[in-house]
Design an enzyme around this catalytic site. Structure first.
Site, PDB file in Angstrom:
ATOM      1  N   ALA A  63      49.547  62.773  27.046  1.00 53.01           N
ATOM      2  CA  ALA A  63      50.709  63.419  26.430  1.00 53.01           C
ATOM      3  C   ALA A  63      52.009  62.941  27.089  1.00 53.01           C
ATOM      4  CB  ALA A  63      50.582  64.933  26.542  1.00 53.01           C
TER       5      ALA A  63
ATOM      6  N   ASP B 201      41.414  76.635  40.018  1.00 52.47           N
ATOM      7  CA  ASP B 201      41.512  77.923  40.735  1.00 52.47           C
ATOM      8  C   ASP B 201      42.445  78.922  40.056  1.00 52.47           C
ATOM      9  OD1 ASP B 201      39.854  76.736  42.513  1.00 52.47           O
ATOM     10  OD2 ASP B 201      41.213  76.797  44.229  1.00 52.47           O
TER      11      ASP B 201
ATOM     12  N   ARG C   7      14.289  88.398  39.209  1.00 50.84           N
ATOM     13  CA  ARG C   7      14.896  88.075  40.503  1.00 50.84           C
ATOM     14  C   ARG C   7      16.373  88.490  40.572  1.00 50.84           C
ATOM     15  NH1 ARG C   7      12.847  81.934  41.150  1.00 50.84           N
ATOM     16  NH2 ARG C   7      10.954  82.340  42.331  1.00 50.84           N
TER      17      ARG C   7
ATOM     18  N   GLY D 212      36.897  78.501  43.890  1.00 49.15           N
ATOM     19  CA  GLY D 212      38.081  79.363  44.017  1.00 49.15           C
ATOM     20  C   GLY D 212      38.355  79.497  45.500  1.00 49.15           C
TER      21      GLY D 212
ATOM     22  N   HIS E 178      31.191  71.474  42.419  1.00 48.07           N
ATOM     23  CA  HIS E 178      32.111  70.614  41.667  1.00 48.07           C
ATOM     24  C   HIS E 178      31.776  70.438  40.194  1.00 48.07           C
ATOM     25  CE1 HIS E 178      33.396  69.669  45.746  1.00 48.07           C
ATOM     26  NE2 HIS E 178      34.520  69.250  45.212  1.00 48.07           N
TER      27      HIS E 178
HETATM   28  O1  F6P Z   1      41.492  73.566  44.311  1.00 46.97           O
HETATM   29  C1  F6P Z   1      40.458  73.198  43.477  1.00 46.97           C
HETATM   30  C2  F6P Z   1      39.142  73.179  44.225  1.00 46.97           C
HETATM   31  O2  F6P Z   1      38.137  72.721  43.339  1.00 46.97           O
HETATM   32  C3  F6P Z   1      38.745  74.512  44.857  1.00 46.97           C
HETATM   33  O3  F6P Z   1      38.145  75.386  43.945  1.00 46.97           O
HETATM   34  C4  F6P Z   1      37.817  74.053  45.938  1.00 46.97           C
HETATM   35  O4  F6P Z   1      37.810  74.969  47.017  1.00 46.97           O
HETATM   36  C5  F6P Z   1      38.422  72.746  46.381  1.00 46.97           C
HETATM   37  O5  F6P Z   1      39.206  72.271  45.301  1.00 46.97           O
HETATM   38  C6  F6P Z   1      37.412  71.694  46.773  1.00 46.97           C
HETATM   39  O6  F6P Z   1      38.113  70.599  47.250  1.00 46.97           O
HETATM   40  P1  F6P Z   1      37.443  69.176  47.474  1.00 46.97           P
HETATM   41  O7  F6P Z   1      37.111  68.603  46.132  1.00 46.97           O
HETATM   42  O8  F6P Z   1      38.471  68.393  48.190  1.00 46.97           O
HETATM   43  O9  F6P Z   1      36.201  69.425  48.274  1.00 46.97           O
END
Ligand code: F6P
Length: 317
Positions: free
Chosen positions: A20, A126, A161, A169, A248
Site C-alpha cells: 500500500a 501484541d 484432559r 503477548g 511464533h
Molecule cells: O512483540 C511481538 C512478539 O511476537 C511478542 O509477542 C513476543 O514476546 C516477541 O515478539 C518475540 O520476539 P522474538 O521473535 O524476537 O523472539
C-alpha cells in the site's frame, strides 16, 4: 516529498502495508526505498528501490519481504548516526516505519533526536500500542491461535484432559483474552488481571467432582510459563495436565481480510499525510475513523478494558 524509505518488522499484514505504501507513493509521484533487515539496513545502507511491480503478489504473504532484525546497533549513538548519514546521502525526505513498540521507538529517535520526518504504522501481534484500537497482525494472530485451540479441544475432550496453552503477548494479555473468549476456554491468565489461583484449583476440583472432564486454560507469555501453571494444577488437584506453547506460529501465516484491509488503509493514509507535509506521528483507525497519535502517547503502556470479556468468559464456561 520526492523520496521516502520504509523500515519493517514482521507480522501478518506487513507486506500488505508495504504494498500500500509503495503504490500510494507512486500515485503521489514519490519514490520508495525499502531497507532490508529493519534498522540494520538503514545503518548498513542496505536497500532496494521499490516500484509498483516489485510489490506484486505480496498482499497475501506473511512476514516481510524486506526482512527484519532486532537491531542492537540502532540502540547505539554510532548506529543511529550512521543511519542518519545514509538517509541524508540518499536524500530521503522521510521514513515510514511499520512495526511495534521497538520499531516505533526507533522512529521517535530519528524524529526527535535527528530531525528526520517519520510516520509510524502500528504492526504488532501484541496489540500493545497505546491509543490504537487494532494494530496490523493482531486479527491474524488471534485467528491462528483460535484455530489451534479448536484442534487442541478435540484431544482435550477425547482424552478428558486439562490443557494449559501459552499464547504470545510479551507484556500484554490482549491476544490471550480474545482467544480465550473466541475458543470457549475456561480460564485466562493475563498480566492485566490478578487471578486467585486457589479459586481456580477449587473450581477445577469441584467441576471434576460434578463430572466435568476437560479444561483449556490460556496463559499470556507475559504472565507466566504454561509449564509452571500446569505443574501447580497437577500438584493442587491431582489431575493430569498437558501443555502447548503456540509461539511464533501466531506471528506468521496468511493475513486475514481484516489485516489486509487495515494495512492497505493505513499504508495509504501514511503516504497521504507525508504528501501533505505531516509527520512525526503514528497513524491509526479508531472506531472506523482515520486519526493520528504522537509517538509519546503511542509508546506509553497500553491500558485496555479487561473486565467485560473476562466476566463473559467465566459466565459462558
Ligand atoms: O512483540 C511481538 C512478539 O511476537 C511478542 O509477542 C513476543 O514476546 C516477541 O515478539 C518475540 O520476539 P522474538 O521473535 O524476537 O523472539
Amino acid at each position: 516529498m520526492k523520496k521516502i524509505g520504509i523500515v519493517t518488522r514482521d507480522c501478518a499484514g506487513v507486506n500488505a502495508a508495504v504494498r500500500a505504501v509503495v503504490r500510494s507513493a507512486d500515485h503521489f509521484g514519490i519514490k520508495v526505498f525499502g531497507f532490508l533487515k529493519g534498522y540494520d539496513g538503514l545503518i548498513d545502507g542496505n536497500y532496494i528501490q521499490l516500484d509498483r511491480r516489485s510489490v506484486s503478489g505480496i498482499i497475501n504473504r506473511g512476514g516481510t519481504i524486506l526482512k527484519t532484525s532486532r537491531s542492537k546497533d540502532f540502540k547505539t549513538v554510532r548506529g543511529q548516526e550512521q543511519a542518519v548519514k545514509n538517509i541524508k546521502k540518499l536524500q530521503l525526505d522521510g521514513i515510514i516505519v511499520i512495526g511495534g513498540n521497538g520499531s516505533l521507538t526507533g522512529a521517535r529517535v530519528l524524529t526527535e533526536k535527528y530531525d528526520i520526518p517519520t510516520i509510524g504504522i502500528p504492526a504488532t501481534i501484541d496489540n500493545d500500542i497505546n491509543g490504537i484500537e487494532m494494530s496490523i497482525g493482531v486479527d491474524t494472530a488471534v485467528n491462528v491461535a483460535v484455530e489451534a485451540l479448536d484442534k487442541i479441544r478435540d484431544t482435550a475432550m477425547s482424552l478428558e484432559r486439562i490443557f494449559i496453552v501459552e499464547v504470545m503477548g510479551r507484556d500484554c494479555g490482549y491476544i490471550a483474552l480474545r482467544v480465550a473468549l473466541a475458543a470457549g476456554c475456561e480460564e485466562v491468565l493475563i498480566p492485566e488481571k490478578e487471578i486467585d489461583l486457589n479459586r481456580m484449583y477449587s473450581e477445577i476440583v469441584e467441576g471434576n467432582e460434578k463430572g466435568k472432564v476437560s479444561w483449556i486454560i490460556i496463559v499470556a507469555e507475559g504472565k507466566a510459563k504454561a509449564s509452571d501453571i500446569a505443574d501447580s494444577i497437577t500438584a493442587e488437584t491431582g489431575l493430569e495436565t498437558r501443555v502447548a506453547v503456540l509461539g511464533h506460529i501466531q506471528r506468521g501465516g496468511v493475513p486475514t481480510a481484516f489485516d489486509r484491509i487495515l494495512a492497505s488503509r493505513l499504508g495509504y493514509y501514511a503516504v497521504e499525510l507525508f504528501h501533505k507535509g505531516e509527520s512525526n506521528i503514528c497513524v491509526c483507525l479508531n472506531s472506523g475513523e482515520y486519526s493520528t497519535i504522537p509517538y509519546e502517547l503511542a509508546l506509553r503502556p497500553r491500558d485496555f478494558e479487561v473486565g467485560g470479556d473476562y466476566k463473559l468468559i467465566k459466565i459462558l464456561t
